[in-house]
Design a protein around this motif. Structure first.
Motif, PDB file in Angstrom:
ATOM      1  N   ASP A   1       1.302  -1.342   0.035  1.00  0.00           N
ATOM      2  CA  ASP A   1      -0.266  -0.063   0.190  1.00  0.00           C
ATOM      3  C   ASP A   1       1.237   1.757  -0.008  1.00  0.00           C
ATOM      4  O   ASP A   1       0.384   2.223   0.123  1.00  0.00           O
TER       5      ASP A   1
ATOM      6  N   LEU B   1      -9.047   0.745  -7.905  1.00  0.00           N
ATOM      7  CA  LEU B   1      -8.124   1.191  -6.768  1.00  0.00           C
ATOM      8  C   LEU B   1      -7.001   0.810  -6.705  1.00  0.00           C
ATOM      9  O   LEU B   1      -7.060  -0.201  -6.705  1.00  0.00           O
TER      10      LEU B   1
ATOM     11  N   SER C   1      -3.800   0.278  -4.307  1.00  0.00           N
ATOM     12  CA  SER C   1      -3.384  -0.031  -3.045  1.00  0.00           C
ATOM     13  C   SER C   1      -2.775   1.044  -2.028  1.00  0.00           C
ATOM     14  O   SER C   1      -3.914   1.565  -0.532  1.00  0.00           O
TER      15      SER C   1
ATOM     16  N   LYS D   1      -6.183   2.976  -1.589  1.00  0.00           N
ATOM     17  CA  LYS D   1      -7.446   2.147  -0.676  1.00  0.00           C
ATOM     18  C   LYS D   1      -7.202   2.292   0.529  1.00  0.00           C
ATOM     19  O   LYS D   1      -7.611   2.584   1.794  1.00  0.00           O
TER      20      LYS D   1
ATOM     21  N   ARG E   1      -9.252   3.841   3.441  1.00  0.00           N
ATOM     22  CA  ARG E   1      -9.078   4.310   4.906  1.00  0.00           C
ATOM     23  C   ARG E   1      -8.727   4.292   6.296  1.00  0.00           C
ATOM     24  O   ARG E   1      -9.549   4.300   6.969  1.00  0.00           O
TER      25      ARG E   1
END
Length: 427
Positions: A41, A205, A207, A210, A214
């Motif tokens: 991510d 999306l 990584s 995302k 979040r």
């Protein structure tokens, strides 16, 4: 046959993308060899082999996605009989899965999570003579960081210590002490495809995107934000920067930026305001003993925040050099885990885009983030007369569970005083 599992390479990682296999089926593999590049991510990181053997099967091909703990390849170790040939399964990691059966994502999610995220740590394994089992890269990192491997619990196969374990040991940040708050119930999912028009484009999306969605959603939901704004006289700051850069260029050195001076000034002022350099946990407020300043960097794939460690103990030119290096790595997605973790305060500067003022979302688990606008010329009063003056507006976003209004105001007041007399930050 040993399963090669999708590793946890960052504290916020939930799944990984196989960016590129560095070994192919049939290749001989030695412990410590780089097997595959994994896109997390936050960055693209190398993942090493823990045992000698031959790469027998690639389960998740280049571009495939798998959750943490799911098998991505299989290694035939020394002494094992040759395994029957098995075709690679590129469709296994795709989403959605074909009707014929569940995808690797679904299968792994139905299995227990053996990654460090569930708090379970594999037993430490020792070799001959009681030597702690660890990968070569982990041993190298431990030597460079001065970390005793016997104090680390390994999460690799058989309790082997891997690089991610060493990186986590280096930064005992409150991100690992704070259990994430239970997210609010999600609204019923809607079909994006149903809402698309012929002229619309659905962009998957990444990584990073995302994780941004979040973490920042959690930040706004769990951290009660409040904001303190002040406009400072940026004339002395601009004058100092011009003088420094003239001398640096004459000496054949790189220039410093306005943001470099702000980072250095913030580090100096945080010494006197430890509450701003803190984090909230269920057990109490953690006041960090080190001042590690994150610098928000915009990349093509999303926002990342590399960290300048011990910024209060570094010179302005050192901070400038590290910032340039970290920003370059961020844009190339080459940041290491230790370069993205352990931040205690963040500076986000949109001045280079001509933005005068904005508010920033706190980067959890930190308690505050400073948003900085552009240095701008406008009419003002100097020495009792109307003149063109330079101004810069900055806004501190604070977590009200940690920082009270008066404490935030005092920090911003003192930071403004240093920026208006910036030699205090350089000295």
């Amino acid at each position: 046959m040993v399963d090669i599992l999708m590793p946890r390479l960052s504290d916020t990682m939930e799944e990984g993308v196989v960016s590129a296999w560095r070994k192919q089926v049939g290749d001989e593999v030695k412990a410590g060899d780089v097997l595959v590049e994994i896109e997390t991510d936050k960055a693209v990181m190398e993942h090493e082999a823990y045992e000698d053997g031959v790469l027998a099967q690639i389960v998740v091909p280049d571009g495939g996605i798998a959750p943490i703990g799911a098998p991505i390849a299989r290694l035939q170790t020394a002494g094992e009989p040759p395994a029957p040939a098995r075709a690679e399964t590129p469709a296994a990691a795709e989403s959605p899965a074909p009707p014929s059966g569940p995808s690797i994502l679904e299968s792994a999610r139905n299995q227990p999570d053996n990654s460090p995220s569930n708090g379970a740590v594999g037993p430490r394994s020792t070799g001959a003579g009681g030597r702690v089992l660890s990968s070569p890269l982990a041993r190298r990192d431990a030597r460079e960081l001065g970390i005793d491997l016997t104090t680390i619990e390994g999460t690799g196969p058989g309790g082997r210590i891997i690089r991610a374990d060493v990186a986590r040991a280096r930064d005992t940040s409150s991100a690992q002490q704070t259990a994430p708050a239970t997210p609010a119930a999600a609204a019923p999912a809607t079909s994006a495809a149903a809402a698309l028009k012929e002229t619309d484009e659905l962009i998957p999306l990444t990584s990073i995107r995302k994780t941004i969605a979040r973490r920042l959603t959690e930040s706004m939901q769990t951290s009660p934000h409040f904001y303190v704004t002040k406009t400072v006289d940026a004339g002395p700051l601009s004058t100092l920067r011009a003088e420094l850069n003239e001398r640096l260029v004459a000496a054949g050195k790189a220039k410093v930026s306005v943001n470099d001076i702000i980072v250095r000034a913030a580090a100096v002022v945080l010494h006197d305001h430890p509450v701003v350099n803190s984090s909230f946990t269920d057990e109490g407020i953690v006041q960090h003993g080190r001042i590690n300043i994150g610098i928000a960097v915009a990349t093509e794939t999303g926002l990342v925040v590399p960290v300048v460690r011990d910024a209060d103990a570094k010179s302005l030119t050192r901070i400038s050099a590290e910032t340039r290096e970290l920003a370059g790595k961020a844009r190339d997605r080459k940041l290491g885990l230790d370069e993205m973790s352990g931040g205690t305060f963040t500076v986000s500067n949109l001045g280079m885009y001509g933005i005068d003022h904005f508010t920033a979302v706190i980067n959890p688990p930190e308690a505050a983030i400073l948003a900085v606008g552009a240095v701008r010329s406008e009419p003002g009063v100097r020495d009792g007369e109307v003149a063109v003056v330079q101004r810069m507006t900055m806004t501190l976003s604070s977590d009200h569970r940690v920082v009270d209004g008066a404490q935030a105001a005092e920090f911003v007041r003192d930071l403004a005083a240093v920026l208006e007399d910036p030699w205090l930050a350089v000295a």
